[in-house]
Write an enzyme that holds these catalytic residues in place. Sequence first.
Site, PDB file in Angstrom:
ATOM      1  N   ASP A 158       7.170 -49.601  -3.460  1.00  0.00           N
ATOM      2  CA  ASP A 158       7.598 -48.254  -3.845  1.00  0.00           C
ATOM      3  C   ASP A 158       8.845 -48.242  -4.703  1.00  0.00           C
ATOM      4  O   ASP A 158       9.299 -47.166  -5.100  1.00  0.00           O
ATOM      5  CB  ASP A 158       7.866 -47.415  -2.588  1.00  0.00           C
ATOM      6  CG  ASP A 158       9.122 -47.874  -1.865  1.00  0.00           C
ATOM      7  OD1 ASP A 158       9.346 -49.100  -1.791  1.00  0.00           O
ATOM      8  OD2 ASP A 158       9.883 -47.016  -1.392  1.00  0.00           O
ATOM      9  N   ASP A 181       5.688 -54.684   0.257  1.00  0.00           N
ATOM     10  CA  ASP A 181       7.099 -54.476   0.523  1.00  0.00           C
ATOM     11  C   ASP A 181       7.227 -53.858   1.921  1.00  0.00           C
ATOM     12  O   ASP A 181       6.243 -53.386   2.494  1.00  0.00           O
ATOM     13  CB  ASP A 181       7.675 -53.540  -0.545  1.00  0.00           C
ATOM     14  CG  ASP A 181       9.164 -53.286  -0.355  1.00  0.00           C
ATOM     15  OD1 ASP A 181       9.874 -54.227   0.034  1.00  0.00           O
ATOM     16  OD2 ASP A 181       9.594 -52.150  -0.574  1.00  0.00           O
ATOM     17  N   LYS A 182       8.433 -53.869   2.474  1.00  0.00           N
ATOM     18  CA  LYS A 182       8.623 -53.302   3.814  1.00  0.00           C
ATOM     19  C   LYS A 182       9.227 -51.908   3.745  1.00  0.00           C
ATOM     20  O   LYS A 182       8.603 -50.921   4.113  1.00  0.00           O
ATOM     21  CB  LYS A 182       9.520 -54.209   4.667  1.00  0.00           C
ATOM     22  CG  LYS A 182       9.709 -53.701   6.098  1.00  0.00           C
ATOM     23  CD  LYS A 182      10.751 -54.495   6.836  1.00  0.00           C
ATOM     24  CE  LYS A 182      12.159 -54.118   6.408  1.00  0.00           C
ATOM     25  NZ  LYS A 182      12.556 -52.747   6.799  1.00  0.00           N
ATOM     26  N   LYS A 229      28.413 -56.567  20.455  1.00  0.00           N
ATOM     27  CA  LYS A 229      27.021 -56.118  20.510  1.00  0.00           C
ATOM     28  C   LYS A 229      26.187 -57.087  19.666  1.00  0.00           C
ATOM     29  O   LYS A 229      26.630 -57.572  18.618  1.00  0.00           O
ATOM     30  CB  LYS A 229      26.874 -54.689  19.994  1.00  0.00           C
ATOM     31  CG  LYS A 229      27.290 -54.464  18.545  1.00  0.00           C
ATOM     32  CD  LYS A 229      27.154 -52.997  18.174  1.00  0.00           C
ATOM     33  CE  LYS A 229      27.549 -52.763  16.719  1.00  0.00           C
ATOM     34  NZ  LYS A 229      27.473 -51.350  16.332  1.00  0.00           N
ATOM     35  N   PHE A 267      29.205 -59.528  11.625  1.00  0.00           N
ATOM     36  CA  PHE A 267      27.844 -60.019  11.805  1.00  0.00           C
ATOM     37  C   PHE A 267      27.454 -60.949  10.657  1.00  0.00           C
ATOM     38  O   PHE A 267      27.842 -60.759   9.512  1.00  0.00           O
ATOM     39  CB  PHE A 267      26.885 -58.825  11.838  1.00  0.00           C
ATOM     40  CG  PHE A 267      25.459 -59.189  11.527  1.00  0.00           C
ATOM     41  CD1 PHE A 267      24.630 -59.656  12.525  1.00  0.00           C
ATOM     42  CD2 PHE A 267      24.953 -59.077  10.236  1.00  0.00           C
ATOM     43  CE1 PHE A 267      23.311 -59.999  12.241  1.00  0.00           C
ATOM     44  CE2 PHE A 267      23.658 -59.419   9.953  1.00  0.00           C
ATOM     45  CZ  PHE A 267      22.834 -59.872  10.955  1.00  0.00           C
TER      46      PHE A 267
END
Length: 1180
Positions: free
Chosen positions: A830, A402-403, A555, A532
């Site tokens: 986690d 996982d990240k 942006k 976005f």
Amino acid sequence: MHWHIWMLLVMADDVNTCCAVLLEMGWKVKANDRAYHQLPEFQKKVFLCIKKSRYSGNAIKTYKYNALTFIPLNLYEQFKRVANVYFLALLILQIIPDITTLPWYTTLIPLVVVLGITAIKDLVDDLARHRMDKEINNRKTEVLLDGRFESAKWRDVQVGDVVRLKKNDFIPADILMLSSSNPNSLCYVETAELDGFDPLTLNCVGLTGLIECEEPNNRLDKFIGTMLWNRERYPLDLDNMLLRGCKIRNTDVCHGLVIFAGADTKIMKNGGKTRFKRTKIDELMNYMVYTIFALLVLVAAGLAIGHTFWYDQIGAKAWYLFDGKGYSASHRGFLSFWGYIIVLNTMVPISLYVSVEVIRLGQSKFINWDLQMYYADKDTPAKARTTTLNEQLGQIEYIFSDKTGTLTQNIMQFKKCTIAGRSYVGHQKQHQNLLWNRYADKMFQFMDHSLVATVRSGKDKDAMEFFKLLSLCHTVMVDEDMVYQAASPDEGALVTAARNFGYVFLNRTQDTITIQEGDKENSYEMLALLDFNSDRKRMSIILRFPDGRIRLYCKGADTVIYERLSAESKHTKSTQTALDIFANETLRTLCLCYKDISAGEYEAWERRHKEAQVVLADRDAALDRVYEDIEKNLMLIGATAIEDKLQDGVPETIAKLAKADIKIWVLTGDKKETAENIGYSCSLLTDDMQIHYGEDVKSVPLLSVRQTTRRVQPQSNRPGKRKPADPFFTQTGKNALIITGGWLNEILYEKKKKRRRLRLRRLGRRLPPSSPQDGQPMNDWEKEQRQVDFVDMACECEAVICCRVTPKQKANVVSLVKKYKKAVTLSIGDGANDVNMIKTADIGVGISGQEGMQAVMSSDYAFAQFRYLERLLLVHGRWSYIRMCKFLRFFFFKNFAFTLVHFWFSFFSGYSSQVNWFITLYNLCYSSLPVLLVGLLDQDVNDKLSLRFPKLYLPGQQGSLFNYKNFFISLFHGIFVSLIIFFIPYGAFLQTMGQDGEAPSDYQSFAVVTASSLIFIVNLQISLDTSYWTFVNCFAVLGSIAIYFGIMFDIHSAGIHVIFPAYFTFTGAASNALRQPYLWLTIVLTVGISLLPVICIQFLSKTIWPSRNRKKYEADLEREEREKAPAFQRGRRSRRSGYAFSHSQGYADLISSGRSIRRKPTGRAGLQQSIREVPHAENI
């Protein structure tokens, strides 16, 4: 306090979408009406005529056993191990008097010990699951019953109940949001238990009534439903839902309607089943037991046939062998067959499995006691939660990680920026003077005094526009305490940066944004918010300034911003240079720009915008085209650089594991840009890799050729599951693959085909056969081949990143690699969304020390930091594998050497299967301790060298230290030694005269010599194989030999003969034999001849044919250091933008529509008045 329930009005994209949605809605929920859900139409058949409600209760069950099923189910699982069945069969044979050659209890006691130890270990693990389930099921919540909110346990909550949740409460089920005490009618939830990180996620308000929605599923990112209220139907989506496992944050009180409960909740649907995991060595040992048993049957059958002929020719005629039983020769041969099965069972003694369990337990304790895997900050040691998988840690080929929360801390820090071509690098240690800014965040770590002075002076218009843009162009919410609630931490970091430089975001309504600019407070009218999404990679806001000017702030990623810059824009080259430097430092970069718009231009664009908003077909594409019209000719202001803070040591750990040929795949729910930047930050991706994206992979020539060939190839000519030899990527160099969950579904054709079949079934139609033109797999064989193609292509890459994947998809990816690559896999995560992946992999690792502990509870190993994975695999895993392999090789050798002596002796004893006490004590006392200590303590190199030379890990991946080749080497070694042990003493005893003139050629003297030779050989052999000597090893070898002689003299003593005259009849045989120097010479000769080949082979292998040469590894290490490229290469363009405002689409639709921030109307109070409270409770 008055409350109001908001309606959500969403129009369907088109008629087909509406029909598809209605077809999927098979779940009906009626608010506060438990009897409704027990109606016959909602019953499902469980068994025969027994039915129960299709709606699950809210109690969860993750344990495997209960009081009734523990013994039978655990025994069933244990007897899946072939050796246990083998020993049970031996026990049954030993109970039969005519067959037994050993007392039955010599097998029963060890078998009960092995089964009991394993059962106790499984029971302890399952009791932990029981305690966790009980704790969760007994949590309290408030449920609306008979018009009053009453306290109830989670397990008593039912579908359709209205629940009240307060701040810091965990959400007991998947509930539909009804109302919130938040001024903006929002509810903030913390998802730490769900996914291991804790950003605040926004959920808008829905209505109560009769709910019709999709049936329970595992899609965490999807929910479709409708609400029937006041005879009108309103659509619902995921924004209306609060999922089980989340925690209420920054919201005093909220109310919700239970839609899915217990096992039907999305998080439980993603949990997966608890699987029984076994190591590859266990599986290999099963096959070896089959082999040994087949060998045993052949040997016993041959000896039984020999006994039949011997008795017929000799035994029946020898008067002194008459036993009065009158059995025929064939009957005696049949009994001899079973007798030899018992005698020769020491080829696989039960002590082997006792020793294996002891070794595994010891290795688990070493992991638990390792201080270098102890995380002092949170007082968290490493924990081996299972004792059966340790050696598998030394064979890992693929890691699935996982990240968020695993590789990263999910802490965003504003690190650097460039404004009008000038770069500013903050210094965290600089003293921060915050007296001039009462809104400053003291936790903000970026400080550059020159930039502060520039902003405060008010002379640099670019700097002022820079921070004004950051304070205005966002979708952040703010509460009364000036706490920002952002869709992702990186957007919060940008707004906080503007706040600390004097541009403070104060408030927003549907139409305005208010900020503090220095000492002045200004409100800007928001004309449009262009949100976005992953295709646009930017967001914009159009504002009307207090002086009437209209300006667009934008942006986004530099790759899209630079394409839309005006030719008159300044500082593009200097900004690009700064962006390259930031990107090479693995920072997440972002470009800021603006555009002044005339009133006429805006009015014309607004008309086109309103037309696009009401388009029914392909509305998103129409809006994107309108956005493109206004987002051009932009003026560049500067760029920001944010660090997504990695856990300590992550890049070094990944680099070290990569050198050990372990491939790492990152499976995350985050968007592609975020995951890609983290890939570069943690060294998973490097600049010398060719990145392949999912949408481009179909263009890989070989992939399309294979798929086309399969479709046009006749079924009869199709090959089997032969793996193609040609690689997918023909170019030289390293490759990396980045794909999304949607692409994964598409390439595997699972989701699309399933939905199509479901819709047609409900319409009463049959799924038509696929054709080569429709792009669907024509049958299961083609679908499987597509999966093989995907796995083959992905496994050719050095790194793979899967973004936007659900927990179920994570588990599916792991399953595919296990299925088609037959590789040993490890998953690490986690959060609860990693549980399914952790359970699916061969090894599951949970990151502990976080607030969410579901991953730890489902894992096999747990620790606090990702960097400890390096030591777990390269040190503990490698040692465990080497120790277990060495133990098994020697254990098989010593038992073959011992058992086959009986085979050779049978040719000289009339094939009679008779034994003595030596067979019982051999594996218990004489040879067990030295080999057991090698399995516990041996090291070929120490931990520092194991980490320094990761290539030492390769033999475990290749399985080269224990396989059938090693097994047969041990077998033939044992045959050779058994021949030496038997025939050298046999030859020495022929026609021999002792010093006293007597012939020492009796059977007991012969037995003493052969037994003594065997004990010396096996203990000296393990001494030669020991790489790491300690006092304990030395004591074990000498002690085993001493124990043997002590027991041997004891069982041949007069004292024990007096006590047990029937069992111990050969008084003084040992002392008499060992007084003869001739017999000692025989023992020395036997031992010498047995060990000489081993000594010669070891000498040659270490001097002439070294397999692991330290100098070679050191030379490789030095060469890698010399060839290592510098971190930043001048003139190299690197565009790795870190545009990642949110892990999902932002809040623009909520803000611009005003659904979440317009003032609360005062009507519709009747609903609140119909609900009565207990006296101490608040009114809704």
